[in-house]
Motif scaffolding. Structure first.
Motif, short mmCIF file in Angstrom:
data_model
loop_
_atom_site.label_atom_id
_atom_site.label_comp_id
_atom_site.label_asym_id
_atom_site.label_seq_id
_atom_site.Cartn_x
_atom_site.Cartn_y
_atom_site.Cartn_z
N GLU A 187 0.84 -1.21 0.00
CA GLU A 187 0.00 0.00 0.00
C GLU A 187 0.87 1.26 0.00
N ASP A 188 2.00 1.21 0.71
CA ASP A 188 2.92 2.37 0.72
C ASP A 188 3.52 2.59 -0.67
N LYS A 190 2.21 1.96 -3.54
CA LYS A 190 1.19 2.58 -4.40
C LYS A 190 1.09 4.08 -4.13
N VAL A 191 1.09 4.45 -2.85
CA VAL A 191 1.00 5.88 -2.49
C VAL A 191 2.21 6.63 -3.03
N ASP A 192 3.39 6.05 -2.89
CA ASP A 192 4.62 6.70 -3.38
C ASP A 192 4.56 6.93 -4.89
N GLY A 194 1.75 7.12 -6.68
CA GLY A 194 0.54 7.84 -7.07
C GLY A 194 -0.39 7.02 -7.95
#
Length: 670
Positions: A187-188, A190-192, A194
């Motif tokens: 999940e991290d 994916k956030v990194d 975008g």
């Protein structure tokens, strides 16, 4: 093919009593327990059309949901044929994405991030950060586990707590806690970057609808009546979205078959269908068990195979067809032998006039296709590998679609089939199929398929060239290809929802059916349901087979699911007696005028055998006596030409045989 009905009542005339009950129950929750081949898609599309034509539903307020883009495309096509083409028919994901894109600017701001449908690269990055394996097989298994956790709406902590209890152990060699850590890092990542993944589309929409009552009200005002197909495949994530879409409303019709639940490994929960009345106590339940697809012999085998795993809500099928051919069973030496023999049978079917498009070879794993591809190529048989090259990516199809688009801009046209035929001829296509095999024939088949679709649309609803071009565009978007003239090769999973007049169900051995990694009660039960799905794809002929050895020469056993129904070999003496009896009956039927002479010859042979102390067949076999009775030889030369009479027998018994032929009373003692 049916024309568009004039009125709501006209629609009902095309349905059986149970389907009519589905179509006319338009208020409140409704569960349709629909067995394989019972016309479930027909029932729900006619229900939607009846609701619109009778004025009960506004077509703008209906949302029909299914699980694949192909199924959604087929549903839209059927609704257009029934004159209600404005009804929305989408997959869960497509419907959610449409809403997410519309509401994202006000709910979040900006635009929806890039959606990564294939999460392999993201998983590999997260795994590398944790020092976990990043080979392709491990990444595939880890990605599948992340998907499972998300469709079950589990946080990483909840996954670690529940994975063991649900049989999710030792995934790619890692513990549940290690997988939970991977989910956090994934999940991290994916956030990194975008981006979001396929499951996030629904999960984010669920979050928005929970947090923004104003947006939820807009969605609920838009969609008031819901139809969900293949409800046995609903996951907790999809079920939660459906609850939010509906709110307090109860105009929900769900359709499915618990015996066709074959995606539990991916999060499907058949209990939502089986226990529908627990969630909706006042729900109406209708069973569709009239099978319009398969012969009684095929339906009987399907019922027997699933009987050991009949779940709550399962349907016992009744075939509506007259009796057909028995299901055939065959054991072969190895995989190559099985594939070659099936290819030979397909050639025989082709000689009988059965089109290749009406034949399918189904198997458990994609790896099994290689042997069949080789065998069909060697036999010169065209085949389409389901899930490989896409129809609309073929060069000739692209060229044809460009031509059709240009033709649609012309001011006047003939009827649709003639228009398409003329356009194809301009591309070099001819109505007569080429003699050549391979690429030349495949090109011809692709273009012929486009003409067949035009003829179908013209016959159903007098479609225009503009309708036809729009239909092709939509089909291309969802990869809903028309049927091509080729044998279908498909895994059992990919065959779900399809049907063919002739089906070869191959590789039915332990280790493949059930698959070797199915160990516990639940996974074994799912494999049995998968076999049930395979059997019920067949309409007229079903050929079941397995190979006694693998390519590596390892011994194989017949699938445990079929042992009870597999024909047992008869003792040689018993088989011989049955064969002799059948041959005698055939002779009596075909040569009644020769029966008396045949019996006289048998009487003579019996008396001689007793005198010589020999078995009768060592003097002359019944087949030889039948040939003598038919041809009635007049001399030794003619008698010697009958197969089975050598020089010794001719010399020893010939004169007596001729006396009986010329004077039958000698043999019978008259």
């Amino acid at each position: 093919m049916e024309p568009v009905a004039e009125s709501a009542e006209d629609l009902l005339a095309h349905l059986d009593p149970e389907q009519r009950e589905v179509a006319t129950n338009l208020r409140g929750p409704l569960a349709v327990l629909a067995g394989a081949g019972t016309g479930k898609t027909r029932a729900i599309t006619y229900r939607i059309a009846y609701a619109v034509r009778s004025g009960v539903y506004d077509p703008r307020n209906i949302l029909a949901v299914t699980f694949t883009a192909r199924a959604a495309g087929e549903m839209r096509s059927r609704l257009r044929d029934l004159g209600v083409g404005t009804v929305q028919a989408r997959t869960f994901h497509a419907a959610a994405l449409n809403q997410l894109q519309y509401f994202w600017p006000s709910a979040v701001g900006g635009f929806v991030p890039e959606i990564k449908e294939n999460k392999g690269a993201l998983v590999a990055t997260a795994a590398a950060q944790l020092g976990m394996k990043t080979d392709s097989v491990s990444v595939r298994d880890l990605a599948a586990e992340i998907e499972w956790s998300k469709v079950n709406l589990l946080t990483p902590q909840q996954y670690a707590q529940q994975a063991g209890a649900r049989g999710r152990t030792d995934v790619a060699g890692y513990t549940a806690r290690e997988i939970a850590a991977l989910i956090n890092v994934y999940e991290d990542v994916k956030v990194d970057r975008g981006v979001i993944d396929f499951e996030d589309v629904i999960i984010i929409l669920i979050g928005i609808m929970r947090d923004r009552p104003d947006i939820t009200r807009i969605i609920r005002n838009q969609y008031r009546h819901f139809v969900v197909d293949e409800y046995q495949d609903v996951s907790p994530m999809q079920h939660r979205l459906l609850q939010l879409w509906m709110g307090d409303r109860r105009d929900l019709c769900v359709v499915g078959d618990v015996s066709q639940t074959i995606y539990s490994f991916a999060g499907a929960r058949s209990d939502y269908l089986a226990q529908f009345t627990a969630e909706f106590p006042r729900a109406k339940v209708v069973q569709l068990n009239r099978n319009y697809r398969s012969t009684p012999q095929i339906v009987d085998l399907a019922n027997k195979v699933i009987s050991d795993n009949r779940q709550e809500g399962a349907v016992y099928l009744r075939s509506m067809h007259k009796s057909g051919r028995p299901v055939s069973f065959a054991a072969y030496g190895d995989d190559a032998d099985e594939a070659a023999q099936i290819a030979g049978k397909i050639l025989s079917l082709q000689d009988e006039g059965i089109p290749l498009s009406q034949i399918a070879v189904l198997y458990r794993t994609n790896a099994q296709s290689a042997a069949f591809e080789t065998a069909l190529n060697n036999a010169g048989i065209s085949y389409a590998l389901r899930g490989s090259e896409r129809f609309f990516q073929r060069r000739e199809v692209k060229e044809a679609m460009i031509t059709f688009g240009a033709v649609a801009k012309l001011p006047q046209h003939e009827d649709l089939p003639d228009t398409i035929r003329a356009a194809l001829v301009s591309l070099g296509w001819r109505p007569e199929p080429p003699q050549e095999r391979g690429a030349v024939r495949e090109r011809w088949d692709s273009l012929a398929t486009l003409l067949e679709l035009a003829e179908e649309m013209w016959n159903k609803r007098r479609a225009t060239i503009e309708d036809y071009v729009a239909e092709l565009k939509e089909r291309m978007d969802v990869q809903y290809a028309p049927t091509t003239e080729a044998v279908t090769l498909s895994s059992l999973h990919a065959a779900k929802g399809l049907e063919w007049p002739v089906v070869f169900l191959a590789g039915m051995s332990e280790g493949l059916m059930p698959i070797s990694h199915a160990k516990d009660k639940d996974t074994i039960a799912e494999e049995r349901r998968l076999l049930y799905v395979g059997i019920t794809r067949a309409q007229e002929e079903l050929h079941v087979s397995y190979a006694g050895q693998s390519a590596g020469r390892a011994e194989r056993k017949l699938s445990r699911f079929l042992t009870e129904y597999w024909p047992q070999p008869k003792a040689r003496s018993t088989a011989a007696r049955h064969k002799a009896k059948a041959r005698a009956l055939q002779f009596q039927h075909e040569h009644p005028e020769d029966m008396q002479l045949f019996e006289d010859l048998r009487a003579w042979r019996r008396a001689l055998a007793e005198e010589l102390g020999r078995r009768p067949y060592t003097i002359f076999h019944d087949v030889v006596l039948q040939e003598i009775a038919i041809h009635k030889p007049r001399n030794l030369a003619e008698l010697g030409r009958i197969k089975g009479i050598g020089t010794t027998k001719l010399t020893s018994f010939g004169p007596e045989v001729l006396r009986i032929v010329n004077n039958p009373a000698i043999g019978s003692g008259r």
